[in-house]
Structure formats: C-alpha cells, structure tokens
Enzyme design. Structure first.
Site, mmCIF file in Angstrom:
data_model
loop_
_atom_site.group_PDB
_atom_site.id
_atom_site.type_symbol
_atom_site.label_atom_id
_atom_site.label_comp_id
_atom_site.label_asym_id
_atom_site.label_seq_id
_atom_site.Cartn_x
_atom_site.Cartn_y
_atom_site.Cartn_z
ATOM 1 N N ALA A 52 -18.356 8.041 6.517
ATOM 2 C CA ALA A 52 -17.012 8.232 7.024
ATOM 3 C C ALA A 52 -16.951 9.309 8.019
ATOM 4 O O ALA A 52 -15.949 9.322 9.007
ATOM 5 C CB ALA A 52 -15.753 8.634 6.064
ATOM 6 N N LYS A 224 -4.493 -15.724 -1.024
ATOM 7 C CA LYS A 224 -5.880 -15.343 -0.279
ATOM 8 C C LYS A 224 -5.892 -16.285 0.944
ATOM 9 O O LYS A 224 -6.372 -15.735 1.815
ATOM 10 C CB LYS A 224 -6.823 -15.179 -1.258
ATOM 11 C CG LYS A 224 -6.595 -14.342 -2.448
ATOM 12 C CD LYS A 224 -7.522 -14.283 -3.523
ATOM 13 C CE LYS A 224 -7.623 -13.188 -4.534
ATOM 14 N NZ LYS A 224 -8.213 -13.498 -5.919
HETATM 15 N N1 HSE Z 1 -6.626 -12.391 -10.587
HETATM 16 C C1 HSE Z 1 -7.614 -12.383 -9.554
HETATM 17 C C2 HSE Z 1 -8.707 -13.122 -9.432
HETATM 18 C C3 HSE Z 1 -8.101 -10.955 -9.296
HETATM 19 O O1 HSE Z 1 -8.923 -13.572 -10.729
HETATM 20 O O2 HSE Z 1 -9.534 -13.506 -8.624
HETATM 21 C C4 HSE Z 1 -8.846 -10.557 -7.879
HETATM 22 O O3 HSE Z 1 -7.940 -10.712 -6.948
#
Ligand code: HSE
Length: 451
Positions: A52, A224
């Site tokens: 860093a 995601k």
């Molecule tokens: N609950 C999530 C998973 C944790 O099982 O992928 C990580 O984002």
C-alpha cells in the site's frame, strides 16, 4: 571473486517517506467478514503496508455485541455500538461496511460518502438494489466505492473486469457465484446428503447469508450477477430485471438424472450480451460433466468471461468464508490507500466505465433464451425410446437424446435440440396434460460455458 549482487529493492518495512500517515479505517460490523479482516490485517501488516505504501489501521469499530468485539480487536481500537458514529467519525478516512442488509446500511454508506469518506463494502444486496444512488453520490463527492468482496469473495473478478480486461468487448460473464448452493449441490450429488442437512452444514460453516433463503432461492447470486453485468458491459445495475430461479425445488431424481446423462447440475448466474440487449439470469442448469465449470465443487466459486481479444478466461476460488472475504476487503483497502494525492478523474471508475460512457442495455425476456433443455417426464407406463421421441415430436420438440430414467417409477430423461424458452414452455404445458404423462414434468436449461 564472488560479490553480493547490489539490489535496488527496498526491504518491505521501509515505506516511502512522503506518505507516512496510515490509512485510518472505521469498520461497521465485526462478524465473520469483519473479524477475518481484522486478523489478516494484523497478521500480514508489513506485507500489506509494503504494497500500500503506508500503514492501514482500524481505528474504530461499530458492533452490536461490544464484549465480543473487544475480544476480537483487543485494546487500541475504539468500539461503539452506533454505526453512524463510525460513518461520520472525523478520524476515519475509509468506512468498511461489513454488516450487511440494506436498511439501515444505505444510510450509513450515504452518510460516510457525504462526509467525503471512501467506502468499501461486501454488501452485494445493498449495491444491487441501491448501487446507482451510491455510485452517483460517490462521484459527486469524489470518493471511491469499492466492492470486490461483494462478488465471489476470494476471486478478484471485479478487478479483472474493471482493469485486467479493459481492452475487450465482453460477450458474456457467467459462473457459480454462490458458495452455499454449490456446497449443497455437491453434497447431494457426491454424498447423497439431503437438502436440509447440506444447508445446515453450510450454515454451520458460516457460508450462508443471515437469511439462507437468499442463497437457496438464487437472490444472492442475482445480486452478484447484476453487479458483474454492470461492470462487464458498462450498463447500470439492473437487479430487478434478473430472472431468478433457486435450487429449493430441485429433486434428487434430477441430480441423478443429470448424472445418468453425463451432466451435472449447477446454480449458474449468466449475463450475456446480445444484439438486442442482454440475458441476465440465475438458474439451476445442466453442464456437461467434462466442462471445467461442472467440476467446481463444495463452496468454491468460478467465473468465466468471454471477451473478444482475451478470449475465454476463468477465475476460481473460495466463494465464501471469513478470511477469504477479508482478502478482497483488504485488496480494496490497499487500492484506497494508494489514492492519496490523486484526482478523482484519474482513478479507475467505480464500475469500470466512466459515467458518461455507460449505456442502459435492455434485459431480454425469459422466453427469448435459446438453448438445449433437459426434461424428466414421469410416465404412466413404460414406453420405448422411439415412442417417447414420437410423443415429443408430436408437440413440436426435437429430442437429441432419450433415456429411461434409473428410477423405481417409469420416467424418461430427454435432452432437446436448442429451443427457444417460449416454445419449450408451451411444449411443457402440452406434456403436462398428455395422457402418457403422470406427474410433474421437470425442465432445466442445458448450458455450455466452453472450457
Ligand atoms: N452466502 C454467500 C455465498 C456468501 O454462499 O456465496 C458470500 O457472498
């Protein structure tokens, strides 16, 4: 005569004198991720500071259980039970939000940004639902919002999309981005463990969300993939448009049926750019057993990116876990530590594309997905493969493979030719009322992710 080589490298502990002040971190939440971050920062202090260019110090932590937090952070770190105190604390340069949930986390994050603090978050739900508001606020204040830990924790996929692949037009990004469901599916397949027992084990190992329905119903994976699609294609985050199916309804007969056909079932998250928009979907799907993605097991995650210049790249690593997530949080902290003295316009944009270059891409309706499909047809009585193929042709489907299922009751397993989802749905409705069929027809997509 031998002489020691003269090295121009400085030892790790010698930091550039110009930027001696450590980066001061305020942390909201010290559960699985927060405690892992604390441990890794302490353990690898010198190495991290060497990268860093300055130290990174947690100066204040907000926790619900102060006694438990004190046992983790020891002395030398202020503790409080009010996250807003951390978000607005004058001694804090960057707020790490690892508490989760949208309300009240949105308020803390916006307050921190309004105070000119950088924000690092592992909170995929927050960004998937409120990302546009958060990124706009951060742009206005000239601060960073970093979220590597929000997607496939240990895998630096955000970094890969935002920086490593910047030369490319990305065609699709897809993979296994939920550790809990992959753990459950692997246990069901490899050890014959029931769904509930496998989920309980994933919870005990700290993989699952506070509400495990988020994992099981595909919501976490949808959060995601919405973030990955935005970063890959330069389009705003579109969580509400993700087509989501989870694994709760998946039956052991289908895990076994897929196996019998030479496939495996995985919960896949897919963002695919097409001429007229993008596909954005999460669903349990079949993958040929010899594909790399089909062999990602346990709580591991993997993401594949198809890009025009780089071609196909694949990223693999732990998808859940304390220090695995901490690894991503700290990578973001190091990036923030390096921002000192830079102008906001010189930094990597939050989502990889500069705001003016972002374009909304319409999400295509479910009916327009075109791929082969797996069907399991419970039958009233045994039928020959030829008779089943004839039945399928009669309702407009083209079977590529038909097998008798290895089950006590008569059933057929079918792989179709690539078929538009809308046509497949109509065919399933027709099968459901056909006199030869006795029970619920199961249909799953068959994907091919290369590799
Ligand atoms: N609950 C999530 C998973 C944790 O099982 O992928 C990580 O984002």
């Amino acid at each position: 005569m031998y002489r020691e080589p003269v090295s121009s490298l400085q030892p790790l502990h010698v930091l550039p004198p110009a930027i001696a002040r450590p980066l001061r971190v305020g942390m909201i939440g010290i559960g699985t991720v927060g405690s892992g971050t604390f441990r890794v920062l302490a353990r690898n202090q010198a190495e991290i500071a060497g990268r860093a260019g300055r130290g990174i110090e947690i100066v204040i932590v907000a926790a619900r259980n102060l006694a438990r937090a004190a046992a983790i952070v020891g002395t030398g770190v202020a503790l409080c039970d009010d996250p807003m105190t951390v978000a607005t604390h004058p001694d804090v340069d960057v707020v790490v939000e690892v508490a989760g949930g949208c309300d009240p986390a949105l308020g803390w994050v916006l307050a921190a940004i309004a105070q000119g603090k950088h924000v690092i978050t592992a909170n995929k739900a927050l960004l998937a639902l409120h990302g546009e508001q958060i990124f706009a606020a951060a742009r206005a204040q000239g601060v960073a919002v970093a979220y590597e830990a929000a997607v496939a924790v240990s895998i630096p996929i955000v970094k890969a999309l935002r920086e490593g692949l910047t030369a490319n037009r990305i065609e699709w990004v897809a993979g296994i981005v939920n550790g809990t469901t992959n753990f459950i599916l692997s246990k069901m397949r490899d050890e014959g463990v029931g769904f509930a027992a496998a989920l309980a084990e994933a919870q005990a190992l700290g993989y699952a969300e506070a509400d495990p329905a988020f994992d099981v119903d595909g919501i976490d994976a949808a959060h995601k993939i919405a973030l990955l699609a935005a970063t890959a294609f330069g389009t705003p985050v579109r969580f509400d448009d993700v087509q989501v199916e989870g694994i709760a309804a998946l039956q052991r007969a289908d895990v076994a049926g897929a196996e019998q056909l030479g496939f495996r079932i995985k919960l896949l998250a897919i963002a695919r750019r097409r001429e007229d928009g993008m596909e954005l979907r999460v669903q349990p799907a079949l993958l040929a057993a010899d594909q790399l993605m089909a062999n990602v097991n346990g709580a591991m995650n993997a993401v594949m990116v198809a890009a025009d210049a780089a071609g196909l790249t694949m990223y693999y690593g732990a998808g859940a876990g304390s220090e695995q997530t901490a690894s991503a949080v700290i990578a973001d902290l190091v990036d923030v530590a390096r921002l000192e003295g830079t102008k906001p316009s010189q930094r990597v944009p939050h989502q990889g594309f500069h705001c003016a270059a972002m374009r909304p891409l319409p999400v295509l309706p479910r009916g327009e997905v075109h791929c082969p499909h797996y069907l399991r047809l419970p039958l009233r009585a045994e039928m020959t493969v030829e008779a089943i193929a004839e039945l399928l042709h009669s309702i407009g489907l083209t079977p590529k493979r038909v097998l008798s299922a290895d089950t006590a009751r008569p059933a057929a397993l079918v792989l179709t030719a690539p078929t538009l989802q809308a046509e497949l749905d109509a065919a399933v409705r027709a099968l459901q009322v056909h006199p030869a069929v006795d029970g619920t027809v199961v249909a799953l997509r068959v994907e091919s992710l290369g590799g």
